[in-house]
Design an enzyme around this catalytic site. Sequence first.
Site, PDB file in Angstrom:
ATOM      1  CG  HIS A 127       1.916   1.737   8.603  1.00 56.25           C
ATOM      2  ND1 HIS A 127       2.676   0.594   8.534  1.00 56.25           N
ATOM      3  CD2 HIS A 127       2.648   2.623   9.288  1.00 56.25           C
ATOM      4  CE1 HIS A 127       3.829   0.797   9.139  1.00 56.25           C
ATOM      5  NE2 HIS A 127       3.834   2.023   9.611  1.00 56.25           N
ATOM      6  CE  LYS A 191      11.581  -0.498   8.173  1.00 59.10           C
ATOM      7  NZ  LYS A 191      10.558  -0.919   7.216  1.00 59.10           N
TER       8      LYS A 191
END
Length: 301
Positions: A127, A191
């Site tokens: 990530h 988000k």
Amino acid sequence: MKPLLLVFPGMERLAAALAAELDAERAPVALHRFPDGETLVALPPDLDGRDAALLVGLRDPDRQALALRFAAVTARELGARRVGLIAPYMAYMRQDARFAPGQAVSAPIFARFLEEGVDWLTTLDPHLHRIPSLDALFSIPARRAVAAPAIARWVAANVPDAALLGPDGESGQWVREAARLAGLPFEVLTKRRSGDFEVTLSAPSARLARTHTPVVVDDIASSGRTMARAVALLREAGARAPVCVVTHAIFAGDALEVIMAAGAARVVSTTSLPHPTNAIEIAPQLAAETRALGWGAAPEG
Ligand code: R5P
């Protein structure tokens, strides 16, 4: 002498696939948990002159990481020539900034901890967001396998009328690439997370949702709330039941149940972490990056 995969519990299936790809032997890393919570690590006793790699799933990183370090140091003491780490899921990468005063920036701290124990590492789609590359994080040789081609192939074969959907900006890098490779449309939402289990997503495009089968793609499903929210929004927009594809199948607690209850048709994952949803094999990609680091090559001179 063939190189040796030292396999942590739970990683046996991926180990078998990797051993075949890498022409390596396998041996288990035995872990004994004492009643007080300490861990005893045991390896095959003779590693003299061998190239060894630890294959670890870091789904439960706080328990696994110390055992990993014990195993790495022990492998060297037992004579291993080089000790690498194959960690398809690289834990702690999401905490790559101090999001509130006083917080630890875990990603570089965890990276230091790992690289003090091993000579090289291979991982899968870590990530990386605010940290641009593995090289910016690790000072040992580190290579990144990429799941997008395997995901693209799986989607093209199983959901030919798909439109890919990334639930947040961070997923954009994987969704764009998988969509490009499969020749499919895609959309990336935004988000906002307000707690471990609370996420708000922007609304998906109703047009795309109605004309294609949505496939939600993300790198990690942890609490599952991001995926579940994306699925719920798609259903509200009139989409048919979405398929969810995740690279690292963490699925903590009730994550999978929550995603299915939101209205997903199916959830699949890569073989990065063992899970009943595993459907997309990533051993060839991990093996290729591991080979690129010279693992198993004859010693020089
Ligand atoms: C974060 O940016 C990641 O890409 C995932 O979206 C996130 O880790 C998923 O977490 P959860 O399943 O807890 O919503």
